[in-house]
Design an enzyme around this catalytic site. Structure first.
Site, mmCIF file in Angstrom:
data_model
loop_
_atom_site.group_PDB
_atom_site.id
_atom_site.type_symbol
_atom_site.label_atom_id
_atom_site.label_comp_id
_atom_site.label_asym_id
_atom_site.label_seq_id
_atom_site.Cartn_x
_atom_site.Cartn_y
_atom_site.Cartn_z
ATOM 1 C CG MET A 162 7.667 7.032 58.574
ATOM 2 S SD MET A 162 7.595 6.262 60.195
ATOM 3 C CE MET A 162 6.643 4.803 59.829
ATOM 4 C CG PHE B 234 4.644 14.586 19.633
ATOM 5 C CD1 PHE B 234 4.889 15.632 20.520
ATOM 6 C CD2 PHE B 234 3.425 13.928 19.700
ATOM 7 C CE1 PHE B 234 3.932 16.020 21.439
ATOM 8 C CE2 PHE B 234 2.460 14.317 20.622
ATOM 9 C CZ PHE B 234 2.715 15.358 21.498
ATOM 10 C CD GLU C 85 -0.445 7.949 31.678
ATOM 11 O OE1 GLU C 85 -0.254 8.750 32.627
ATOM 12 O OE2 GLU C 85 -0.797 8.321 30.537
HETATM 13 C C1 LIG Z 1 6.573 8.749 46.747
HETATM 14 C C2 LIG Z 1 7.178 8.913 48.088
HETATM 15 N N1 LIG Z 1 7.732 10.096 48.436
HETATM 16 C C3 LIG Z 1 8.280 10.252 49.677
HETATM 17 C C4 LIG Z 1 8.280 9.234 50.581
HETATM 18 C C5 LIG Z 1 8.903 9.406 51.962
HETATM 19 N N2 LIG Z 1 7.882 9.270 53.019
HETATM 20 C C6 LIG Z 1 7.682 8.109 53.674
HETATM 21 S S1 LIG Z 1 6.410 8.206 54.764
HETATM 22 C C7 LIG Z 1 6.141 9.815 54.392
HETATM 23 C C8 LIG Z 1 5.035 10.575 55.068
HETATM 24 C C9 LIG Z 1 3.692 10.030 54.761
HETATM 25 O O1 LIG Z 1 2.716 10.935 55.214
HETATM 26 P P1 LIG Z 1 1.209 10.484 55.369
HETATM 27 O O2 LIG Z 1 0.723 9.849 54.143
HETATM 28 O O3 LIG Z 1 0.422 11.650 55.883
HETATM 29 O O4 LIG Z 1 1.305 9.362 56.471
HETATM 30 P P2 LIG Z 1 1.617 9.460 58.041
HETATM 31 O O5 LIG Z 1 3.048 9.057 58.201
HETATM 32 O O6 LIG Z 1 1.378 10.862 58.473
HETATM 33 O O7 LIG Z 1 0.683 8.473 58.653
HETATM 34 C C10 LIG Z 1 7.052 10.268 53.429
HETATM 35 C C11 LIG Z 1 7.111 11.639 52.909
HETATM 36 C C12 LIG Z 1 7.708 8.003 50.152
HETATM 37 N N3 LIG Z 1 7.699 6.929 50.932
HETATM 38 N N4 LIG Z 1 7.141 7.885 48.930
#
Ligand SMILES: Cc1ncc(C[n+]2csc(CCOP(=O)(O)OP(=O)(O)O)c2C)c(N)n1
Ligand SMILES: [Mg+2]
Lengths: 548, 83
Positions: A460, A109, A47
């Site tokens: 990030m 439920f 969803e």
């Molecule tokens: C649902 C959710 N959980 C946690 C976060 C915190 N968060 C922000 S960026 C990130 C890392 C993202 O990793 P990736 O998709 O591999 O992107 P990259 O930064 O490596 O390009 C996290 C864990 C978030 N923004 N959204």
């Protein structure tokens, strides 16, 4: 006609042709009505995916996105999508099934108090109590979702109302009243603009939502006032507009952030002084008077006390305050900053430099390509280095920053715009958050292109750990990722992995030229960071930049 | 700082929840509240306390669907209203 048939009929009256959802017990009557009801339904595989596909549909077209789920777990799975739509002001109507009226409050439920849950993550919500209410509630839901500052609206419909007889309803055609502009405020604004030496436009997502892009562009053309934009406003201003400096804020361009700090008049248009934009609020555009134009009165003086504010339709206000200031020196200065602080794409060695690859993609992709971004470093690189010329073509979870957004949003955009190229740019962390939506792509053979930027990290978060947590990389190392190309192939999505610069050009061609979906998996170094960066708590002119 | 508001709204079963949620989330605690329902209208008299400007709350309340009017009655810096 039962209640469920009536819902489908009412959706058609609202010009809905496409919905996204997932069936279950309490919504089965509505699914029965959808079976041959004349509204296309796309089965997503979660969803949350359905809600985000509805968002992608809405954002890529400007229409209302509709998603449907069953009671209990179906409804709770929608919540993240609704919150995303709330923070980005996206018009969504969500329909949930509820247990039959006589069982509500008995812990039946799959019973959850969905109306209660919805209060914090929707613009408004309804629970239908009688058959008579169904027609007016559906009409109001669409009206509320789209009017003023748009947002998500939820309608919870108990099963007995879906199976019971419906009550005919004639649309009330709610009238739109527009109050005239306040001429005092208009002339005061014009005075401020004509007297300003260093005026700056700070453009937010409200411009696209108000469908005022052409009014904004005319304003810029006629006044030649320099401009910056927020993440959500990317595409509102043509990327090559003379005095446009790109995105402002935490990962904004250096020119934008410096210009904000120097300006003497800030014209905020459909923007809300978000903390990711302002950095240290007290020092944001410290020397500027502010004209704030936003349809939401609650945004006025919320974070920044302003000189003048107007909550009228931007399509009306922008032409009315058009006046050309004489600002040659300032324009000259902006042009110089744009050159001095231009993005650089020189990068040593063979490994792929994601910003350069994204730039190359932007230069080669067809006109009117829709980019749907996930959340993380790759999202910021998309915002900094790609360019689009319509807000409908840059779809990014801005306010909520929801990982897992990119692929389902691309599904919705591709369904809405079957003849345009749709590219999801994702990260290895985000991609796994709604990986099940590859099943939706397979089901419809949607030609969504996926560019997966894989640094084997939650990049990030890793960047912040490196910079602000003494390099203690707590739970951000993803060297145990699955083989993404094999994973995609399980959904009949072809793909390839590239690791060095010399592979980029041909691989981008294969991605763009594939008839169906395609995965381009790009392996990059985990050490690449997003620059510049305004560190937490700092003013926007205190940017950290890449060393070396 | 305490502020007293009167609010008129269309009656709906969850209206008080909506109102209380907005107050709490926007940083206003309830000092006293009195609600009466008459002919499909909910009439509320509400005293809230916060360091934040009261307009931050009234503007958010103006946006709540179903609220017809929000009127600011009185504000006091130090008088403690009784619940
Ligand atoms: C649902 C959710 N959980 C946690 C976060 C915190 N968060 C922000 S960026 C990130 C890392 C993202 O990793 P990736 O998709 O591999 O992107 P990259 O930064 O490596 O390009 C996290 C864990 C978030 N923004 N959204
Ligand atoms: Mg990553």
């Amino acid at each position: 006609m039962n209640g469920a048939n009536f819902v489908v009929h009412a959706l058609k009256e609202q010009n809905v042709t496409q919905v996204f959802g997932y069936p279950g017990g309490a919504i089965m009557p509505l699914y029965d009505a959808l079976f041959d009801g004349g509204v296309d339904h796309l089965l997503c595989r979660h969803e949350q995916g359905a809600a985000m596909a509805a968002i992608g549909y809405a954002r890529s077209t400007g229409k209302v996105g509709v998603c449907i789920a069953t009671s209990g777990p179906g409804a709770t799975n929608l919540i993240t999508g609704l919150a995303d739509a709330l923070l980005d002001s996206i018009p969504i109507v969500a329909i949930t099934g509820q247990v039959p009226t006589h069982l509500i409050g008995t812990d039946a439920f799959q019973e959850v108090d969905v109306l209660g849950l919805s209060l914090a993550c929707t613009k408004h919500s309804f629970m239908v109590e009688t058959a008579e209410q169904l027609g007016p509630i559906i009409e109001q839901a669409f009206e509320i979702a789209t009017s003023g500052r748009p947002g998500p609206v939820l309608i919870d419909i108990p099963k007995d109302i879906q199976v019971g007889p419906s009550v005919a309803y004639a649309l009330a055609q709610l009238a739109d009243t527009q109050k005239p502009l306040d001429q005092n405020l208009i002339s005061h604004s014009k005075l401020l603009i004509s007297e300003a030496k260093k005026p700056l436009l700070y453009v937010g997502g409200g411009v696209g939502m108000a469908k005022a892009v052409s009014e904004l562009r005319t304003f810029i053309e006629q006044t030649q006032i320099p401009s910056v934009c927020t993440l959500k406003a990317i595409g509102c201003i043509q990327h090559d507009s003379t005095y446009f400096m790109g995105m402002v804020g935490m990962h904004g361009s250096k020119a934008s952030n410096l210009a904000i700090q120097e300006c003497d008049l800030l014209i905020a248009v459909g923007a809300r002084f978000d903390d990711r934009v302002t950095g240290k609020l007290d020092e944001f555009a410290q020397h500027a008077k502010v004209i704030h134009l936003d349809v939401d009165a609650a945004e006025i003086d919320k974070l920044r006390q302003v000189t003048i504010s107007m909550t009228d339709d931007l399509k009306q206000v922008l032409p009315a305050i058009t006046v050309q200031p004489s600002i040659e020196q300032w324009q000259q200065h902006i042009s110089e900053m744009k050159v001095t602080h231009a993005n650089r794409y020189d990068h040593p060695g063979e490994p792929i430099f994601a910003p350069a690859l994204l730039r190359q993609l932007a230069e080669t992709m067809p006109a009117d390509t829709v980019i749907c971004s996930d959340v993380g470093q790759h999202q910021m690189w998309v915002a900094q280095h790609m360019f689009v010329d319509r807000p409908e073509n840059h779809i990014s979870s801005s306010g909520l920053g929801t990982m897992g957004f990119g692929v389902p949003a691309a599904v919705g955009a591709q369904v809405a715009r079957p003849n345009d190229t749709v590219i999801a740019v994702s990260g290895d962390g985000s991609f796994m958050m709604n990986i099940q939506e590859l099943g939706t792509i397979k089901r419809k053979q949607l030609p969504v292109k996926i560019l997966l930027i894989d640094n084997q990290r939650l990049g990030m978060v890793r960047q912040w750990q490196e910079l602000f947590f003494n390099g203690r990389f707590s739970e951000t190392i993803l060297t145990d990722n699955p083989d993404f190309v094999t994973l995609a192939s399980a959904f009949d999505i072809p793909g390839e992995t590239i690791v060095v610069k010399s592979q980029i050009e041909q691989a981008l061609q294969r991605l763009l030229n594939s008839d169906g979906p395609y995965l381009l998996h790009v392996s990059i170094s985990e050490e690449e960071n997003v620059w510049p960066l305004v560190p937490p708590g700092a003013a926007n002119d205190q940017m950290m930049e890449s060393v070396g | 700082m305490n502020n007293t508001l009167t609010i008129e709204a269309k009656h709906s079963p969850e209206f008080l929840e909506r109102l209380l949620r907005v107050c709490r989330h926007r940083g206003f605690s309830i000092v006293s509240i009195n609600a009466t329902i008459e002919q499909q209208l909910t009439h509320i008299e509400l005293t809230v306390s916060s360091d934040r400007e009261i307009t931050l709350l009234t503007k958010q309340l103006d946006k709540v669907i179903g609220i017809l009017t929000v009127t600011l009655l009185a504000s006091s810096g130090n008088i403690k209203a009784s619940a």
